[in-house]
Design an enzyme around this catalytic site. Structure first.
Site, PDB file in Angstrom:
ATOM      1  N   HIS A 154       0.838  -1.203   0.000  1.00 17.08           N
ATOM      2  CA  HIS A 154       0.000   0.000   0.000  1.00 17.08           C
ATOM      3  C   HIS A 154       0.875   1.255   0.000  1.00 17.08           C
ATOM      4  CE1 HIS A 154      -3.697   2.299   0.973  1.00 17.08           C
ATOM      5  NE2 HIS A 154      -2.841   3.102   1.596  1.00 17.08           N
ATOM      6  N   GLU A 155       1.806   1.325   0.937  1.00 13.21           N
ATOM      7  CA  GLU A 155       2.653   2.502   1.035  1.00 13.21           C
ATOM      8  C   GLU A 155       3.624   2.602  -0.137  1.00 13.21           C
ATOM      9  OE1 GLU A 155       1.826   4.711   3.019  1.00 13.21           O
ATOM     10  OE2 GLU A 155       0.461   3.500   4.224  1.00 13.21           O
ATOM     11  N   HIS A 212       1.982   4.581  -2.871  1.00 13.24           N
ATOM     12  CA  HIS A 212       2.103   6.021  -2.638  1.00 13.24           C
ATOM     13  C   HIS A 212       3.524   6.491  -2.953  1.00 13.24           C
ATOM     14  CE1 HIS A 212      -1.831   6.280  -0.918  1.00 13.24           C
ATOM     15  NE2 HIS A 212      -1.535   5.649   0.205  1.00 13.24           N
TER      16      HIS A 212
END
Length: 419
Positions: A18-19, A22
């Site tokens: 997920h990170e 980003h």
């Protein structure tokens, strides 16, 4: 102990992907990423490479990528403030020492008259015993030292807010997107290893303690009929077996060209207060790399639809908030799934990844979906909303989210440990 390791690995993989979404799109947009963190709270490990600090934190409650310009980052250089500066060979400032100047004997001390560390990148100030102020250019990668900590300055073009609406939206959307990508990869790998389930009227892998194994059935047996009723698919076999818990049924199977009758008594399993028959046989599978990729995409779609359906039930009141699970509930479920084998555990990880992606896309403050909603308002208005007001909305949303997490965790503790 195995469950703890499985939980940590799954949690770490979900948060990392997920990170990483980003982080990857932030870097592509030219945004300065100060920290890539897994977990929250106190740091238990930190490693700096380039301009980013990679940290592992104590509490398994998520993670974050800290991008330049999102939070107040460094001291303001107001007129009259005395600072130390270190210059390179081109007479550019590479280090700004806010305090602790005695630790840098080679630093030059100036009194600030004016400074701009975002746009024009300069500091104008007076050196000792000089009457006229001098303008010192600041290197784009200069660092500010305060209380012994070095923080790289962030020119305006390296800050999140300086990027186009599309770049900012994609940077935020990439987190949930990568959770779906992770699920697709996991489901595809499971299909490559296990094979793709088919609906042929054949027996797949048998469990060691199932009724089929006890009755002498074997993997690859082609089922012709059950109790004289012809079967044309695996679905037909499942339906008949489920309808006959603890009732002997006669399988007519073909094995190596030989037809034989074999009596089997399905065991009982209770699912949602319903008793069904099971014989301990998995569906037949076929091996295909391309088919596994397609299967991974289908599984990702089906799990997405199912989670959205459950979410819809929560909104309409058909699904109680008391039934939600937090970290404790996920840990207990992981323990149960882990006991059924690594492939089931991988499938569980894929489902959790989709769930994380969907939850983060909800248009709620403090979540990625909430930030995307503000970007939508910006696109409609033609200008961004007030950053302070938006920040306050996200702060309140985060507080409410933490409150919900506490409630859900307490419900998990009562459900699993206090009953």
């Amino acid at each position: 102990m195995n469950t703890v390791i499985a939980f940590i690995v799954i949690f770490g993989a979900l948060v990392f992907f997920h990170e990483f979404g980003h982080f990857l799109f932030a870097k592509r947009a030219g945004i300065l990423c100060r920290e890539f963190a897994i977990g929250m709270g106190p740091k238990i490990f930190a490693y700096k490479k380039g301009e980013t600090v990679y940290t592992l934190r104590l509490l398994p409650l998520g993670g974050y990528v800290r991008m330049a310009g999102e939070d107040p980052e460094m001291a303001e250089l107001k007129p009259g403030r005395r600072i130390g500066i270190v210059l390179n060979d081109e007479e550019e400032i590479t280090k700004i020492i806010v305090n602790g100047k005695d630790r840098y004997p080679n630093a030059r001390v100036i009194e600030v008259e004016k400074a701009d560390l975002e746009h024009q990148l300069f500091i104008k100030g007076y050196e000792e015993e000089e009457e006229e102020a001098r303008v010192f250019p600041v290197h784009r990668e200069a660092v500010m030292v305060e209380d012994g900590l070095e923080t790289q300055i962030s020119p305006w073009d390296r800050q999140f807010a300086s990027k186009t609406l599309g770049q900012r939206a994609m940077t935020i959307f990439a987190g949930p997107l990568f959770n779906f990508i992770l699920a697709f990869i996991v489901f595809s790998i499971v299909a490559i290893i296990q094979g793709i389930p088919t609906d042929e009227p054949e027996l797949g892998r048998l469990t060691s303690d199932g009724a089929a194994q006890e009755a002498g059935l074997q993997e690859g047996d082609k089922v012709i009929s059950i109790n004289g009723q012809g079967v044309a698919s695996w679905s037909d076999i499942v339906a008949i077996v489920q309808e006959n818990p603890q009732s002997e049924v006669e399988f007519t199977v073909e094995r190596n060209g030989e037809v034989m009758d074999m009596p089997v008594t399905p065991q009982v399993r209770e699912i949602e207060d319903q008793r069904i028959g099971v014989i301990g046989v998995y569906s037949p599978v076929e091996k295909s790399f391309f088919g596994s990729i397609v299967h991974g995409a289908k599984e990702t779609y089906l799990w997405t639809v199912e989670i959205l359906r459950l979410l819809g039930q929560l909104v309409t009141g058909q699904f109680s908030i008391d039934m939600l699970s937090g970290p404790v509930g996920i840990y207990v479920s992981t323990d149960t799934v882990a006991k059924s084998g690594i492939m089931n555990l991988m499938t569980w990880a894929g489902a959790l990844s989709i769930n994380l992606g969907i939850m983060n896309l909800l248009p709620l403050p403090a979540l990625d979906g909430g930030r995307l909603l503000f970007f939508f308002f910006e696109a409609v208005r033609g200008k961004p909303l007030d950053r302070q007001k938006e920040g306050m909305v996200h702060f309140v949303g985060f507080a409410l989210l933490m409150l919900l997490m506490i409630v859900v965790t307490w419900n998990d503790i009562q459900r699993f440990f206090l009953q």
